[in-house]
Scaffold this motif. Structure first.
Motif, PDB file in Angstrom:
ATOM      1  N   LEU A 166       0.663  -0.996  -0.354  1.00 53.31           N
ATOM      2  CA  LEU A 166       0.089  -0.401   0.045  1.00 53.31           C
ATOM      3  C   LEU A 166       1.190   1.350  -0.059  1.00 53.31           C
ATOM      4  CD1 LEU A 166      -2.651  -0.868   2.565  1.00 53.31           C
ATOM      5  CD2 LEU A 166      -3.104  -1.216  -0.132  1.00 53.31           C
ATOM      6  N   LYS A 167       1.871   1.529   0.840  1.00 52.36           N
ATOM      7  CA  LYS A 167       2.863   2.004   0.912  1.00 52.36           C
ATOM      8  C   LYS A 167       3.942   2.331  -0.323  1.00 52.36           C
ATOM      9  CE  LYS A 167       7.262   4.260   2.344  1.00 52.36           C
ATOM     10  NZ  LYS A 167       7.718   4.761   1.400  1.00 52.36           N
ATOM     11  N   VAL A 168       4.188   1.551  -1.220  1.00 46.20           N
ATOM     12  CA  VAL A 168       4.622   1.338  -2.713  1.00 46.20           C
ATOM     13  C   VAL A 168       3.970   2.146  -3.802  1.00 46.20           C
ATOM     14  CG1 VAL A 168       6.373  -0.106  -4.023  1.00 46.20           C
ATOM     15  CG2 VAL A 168       6.800  -0.720  -1.930  1.00 46.20           C
ATOM     16  N   SER A 169       3.148   1.746  -3.280  1.00 44.24           N
ATOM     17  CA  SER A 169       1.630   1.666  -5.144  1.00 44.24           C
ATOM     18  C   SER A 169       1.013   2.563  -4.182  1.00 44.24           C
ATOM     19  CB  SER A 169       1.017   0.981  -4.363  1.00 44.24           C
ATOM     20  OG  SER A 169       0.132   0.504  -3.424  1.00 44.24           O
ATOM     21  N   ARG A 170       1.877   3.430  -3.762  1.00 42.02           N
ATOM     22  CA  ARG A 170       0.907   5.158  -3.125  1.00 42.02           C
ATOM     23  C   ARG A 170      -0.498   5.022  -2.432  1.00 42.02           C
ATOM     24  NH1 ARG A 170       6.646   6.052  -5.330  1.00 42.02           N
ATOM     25  NH2 ARG A 170       6.945   7.339  -4.206  1.00 42.02           N
TER      26      ARG A 170
ATOM     27  N   SER B  54     -15.849   7.456   4.228  1.00 39.78           N
ATOM     28  CA  SER B  54     -16.756   7.442   3.347  1.00 39.78           C
ATOM     29  C   SER B  54     -16.510   6.444   1.786  1.00 39.78           C
ATOM     30  CB  SER B  54     -18.219   8.756   3.413  1.00 39.78           C
ATOM     31  OG  SER B  54     -16.892   9.280   2.226  1.00 39.78           O
ATOM     32  N   LYS B  55     -16.095   5.904   1.526  1.00 39.75           N
ATOM     33  CA  LYS B  55     -15.408   5.403   0.308  1.00 39.75           C
ATOM     34  C   LYS B  55     -14.931   3.873   0.187  1.00 39.75           C
ATOM     35  CE  LYS B  55     -12.077   6.788  -2.173  1.00 39.75           C
ATOM     36  NZ  LYS B  55     -10.472   7.832  -2.947  1.00 39.75           N
ATOM     37  N   ASP B  56     -15.495   2.890  -0.004  1.00 42.08           N
ATOM     38  CA  ASP B  56     -14.253   1.882  -0.724  1.00 42.08           C
ATOM     39  C   ASP B  56     -13.793   1.554  -1.549  1.00 42.08           C
ATOM     40  OD1 ASP B  56     -15.465   1.128   2.257  1.00 42.08           O
ATOM     41  OD2 ASP B  56     -17.535   0.706   0.770  1.00 42.08           O
ATOM     42  N   LEU B  57     -12.912   1.095  -1.829  1.00 44.68           N
ATOM     43  CA  LEU B  57     -11.487   0.439  -3.541  1.00 44.68           C
ATOM     44  C   LEU B  57     -11.441  -0.238  -2.863  1.00 44.68           C
ATOM     45  CD1 LEU B  57     -10.108   2.388  -5.547  1.00 44.68           C
ATOM     46  CD2 LEU B  57      -8.329   3.034  -3.789  1.00 44.68           C
ATOM     47  N   THR B  58     -12.277  -0.946  -4.700  1.00 46.07           N
ATOM     48  CA  THR B  58     -11.606  -2.162  -4.717  1.00 46.07           C
ATOM     49  C   THR B  58     -10.610  -1.796  -5.973  1.00 46.07           C
ATOM     50  OG1 THR B  58     -13.819  -2.926  -4.585  1.00 46.07           O
ATOM     51  CG2 THR B  58     -12.529  -4.396  -6.292  1.00 46.07           C
ATOM     52  N   ILE B  59      -9.304  -2.834  -5.939  1.00 45.84           N
ATOM     53  CA  ILE B  59      -8.055  -2.857  -7.228  1.00 45.84           C
ATOM     54  C   ILE B  59      -7.616  -4.076  -6.875  1.00 45.84           C
ATOM     55  CG2 ILE B  59      -7.256  -0.405  -6.115  1.00 45.84           C
ATOM     56  CD1 ILE B  59      -5.427  -1.662  -4.538  1.00 45.84           C
ATOM     57  N   ARG B  60      -7.123  -4.313  -8.036  1.00 44.80           N
ATOM     58  CA  ARG B  60      -6.349  -5.307  -8.820  1.00 44.80           C
ATOM     59  C   ARG B  60      -4.879  -5.021  -8.720  1.00 44.80           C
ATOM     60  NH1 ARG B  60      -8.395  -6.723 -13.196  1.00 44.80           N
ATOM     61  NH2 ARG B  60      -6.601  -5.395 -14.690  1.00 44.80           N
ATOM     62  N   VAL B  61      -4.030  -5.630  -7.875  1.00 47.70           N
ATOM     63  CA  VAL B  61      -2.656  -6.424  -7.891  1.00 47.70           C
ATOM     64  C   VAL B  61      -1.946  -6.643  -9.575  1.00 47.70           C
ATOM     65  CG1 VAL B  61      -0.774  -6.677  -6.756  1.00 47.70           C
ATOM     66  CG2 VAL B  61      -3.214  -6.546  -6.342  1.00 47.70           C
TER      67      VAL B  61
ATOM     68  N   GLU C 181       9.887  -3.879  -5.104  1.00 47.49           N
ATOM     69  CA  GLU C 181      10.296  -3.278  -4.010  1.00 47.49           C
ATOM     70  C   GLU C 181      10.354  -2.082  -3.316  1.00 47.49           C
ATOM     71  OE1 GLU C 181      10.900  -5.213  -1.390  1.00 47.49           O
ATOM     72  OE2 GLU C 181       9.723  -6.910  -1.894  1.00 47.49           O
ATOM     73  N   THR C 182      10.755  -1.470  -4.896  1.00 49.71           N
ATOM     74  CA  THR C 182      10.644   0.299  -4.824  1.00 49.71           C
ATOM     75  C   THR C 182       9.975   0.741  -6.140  1.00 49.71           C
ATOM     76  OG1 THR C 182      12.421   0.464  -5.230  1.00 49.71           O
ATOM     77  CG2 THR C 182      12.778   0.836  -3.186  1.00 49.71           C
ATOM     78  N   THR C 183       9.481   2.425  -5.995  1.00 45.91           N
ATOM     79  CA  THR C 183       9.043   2.356  -6.853  1.00 45.91           C
ATOM     80  C   THR C 183       8.955   4.247  -7.056  1.00 45.91           C
ATOM     81  OG1 THR C 183       6.686   2.645  -8.908  1.00 45.91           O
ATOM     82  CG2 THR C 183       6.460   2.556  -6.436  1.00 45.91           C
ATOM     83  N   ARG C 184       9.012   5.054  -7.987  1.00 49.95           N
ATOM     84  CA  ARG C 184       9.517   6.587  -8.382  1.00 49.95           C
ATOM     85  C   ARG C 184       7.452   7.030  -8.461  1.00 49.95           C
ATOM     86  NH1 ARG C 184      12.228   6.357 -13.304  1.00 49.95           N
ATOM     87  NH2 ARG C 184      10.784   7.006 -14.092  1.00 49.95           N
ATOM     88  N   LYS C 185       7.241   8.225  -8.344  1.00 47.14           N
ATOM     89  CA  LYS C 185       6.104   7.998  -8.348  1.00 47.14           C
ATOM     90  C   LYS C 185       4.965   7.854  -9.698  1.00 47.14           C
ATOM     91  CE  LYS C 185       3.061  12.416  -6.636  1.00 47.14           C
ATOM     92  NZ  LYS C 185       3.235  14.048  -6.416  1.00 47.14           N
ATOM     93  N   ASP C 186       5.375   8.096 -10.548  1.00 49.88           N
ATOM     94  CA  ASP C 186       4.704   8.098 -12.023  1.00 49.88           C
ATOM     95  C   ASP C 186       4.821   6.648 -12.452  1.00 49.88           C
ATOM     96  OD1 ASP C 186       8.389   7.798 -11.891  1.00 49.88           O
ATOM     97  OD2 ASP C 186       7.886   9.014 -14.224  1.00 49.88           O
ATOM     98  N   GLU C 187       5.318   5.818 -11.552  1.00 48.60           N
ATOM     99  CA  GLU C 187       5.603   3.915 -12.343  1.00 48.60           C
ATOM    100  C   GLU C 187       4.025   3.939 -11.221  1.00 48.60           C
ATOM    101  OE1 GLU C 187       9.765   3.167 -11.085  1.00 48.60           O
ATOM    102  OE2 GLU C 187      10.263   3.302 -13.567  1.00 48.60           O
ATOM    103  N   ALA C 188       3.661   4.617  -9.853  1.00 51.95           N
ATOM    104  CA  ALA C 188       2.977   3.454  -8.990  1.00 51.95           C
ATOM    105  C   ALA C 188       1.985   2.760  -9.377  1.00 51.95           C
ATOM    106  CB  ALA C 188       2.891   4.376  -8.314  1.00 51.95           C
ATOM    107  N   ASP C 189       1.677   4.121 -10.189  1.00 55.34           N
ATOM    108  CA  ASP C 189      -0.161   3.324 -11.219  1.00 55.34           C
ATOM    109  C   ASP C 189      -0.090   2.471 -11.538  1.00 55.34           C
ATOM    110  OD1 ASP C 189      -1.381   5.750  -9.375  1.00 55.34           O
ATOM    111  OD2 ASP C 189      -0.850   6.487 -11.132  1.00 55.34           O
ATOM    112  N   ASP C 190       1.088   1.762 -12.111  1.00 55.73           N
ATOM    113  CA  ASP C 190       1.116   0.301 -12.799  1.00 55.73           C
ATOM    114  C   ASP C 190       1.257  -0.501 -12.015  1.00 55.73           C
ATOM    115  OD1 ASP C 190       1.404   2.342 -15.231  1.00 55.73           O
ATOM    116  OD2 ASP C 190       3.800   2.021 -14.639  1.00 55.73           O
TER     117      ASP C 190
END
Length: 92
Positions: free
Chosen positions: A7-11, A53-60, A65-74
């Motif tokens: 959750l942290k690495v993916s931001r 007040s929000k439910d977020l459903t995501i697929r991994v 192990e580490t990522t840059r901000k622009d790569e986190a959405d991937d």
């Protein structure tokens, strides 16, 4: 990879300590099962995260192990984002 670290690495959540707290309060499930902060996350897992007040459903989609901000959405795909009504508003 541990749930709180993913959750942290993916931001999705900015701080690992906050991700740990949210998970340990039972507000996250993986593939329909309640998950704690140390639960392993694998590619293909579906996470349901209950924010205020929000439910977020995501697929991994990827685990790094580490990522840059622009790569986190991937690292994940948002499947749904549902807003819950506040019960106090219904009583007014």
């Amino acid at each position: 990879m541990r749930l709180d670290k993913f959750l942290k690495v993916s931001r999705i959540i900015k701080r690992r300590s906050v991700a740990k707290e949210v998970a340990d309060k039972g507000r996250i499930s993986i593939n329909g099962r309640p998950a704690k902060s140390g639960t392993d996350v694998k590619i293909g897992d579906e996470l349901l995260i209950a924010f205020g007040s929000k439910d977020l459903t995501i697929r991994v989609d990827d685990i790094k192990e580490t990522t840059r901000k622009d790569e986190a959405d991937d690292m994940f795909t948002v499947i749904s984002e549902n807003y819950r009504e506040d019960k106090e508003k219904d009583n007014l």
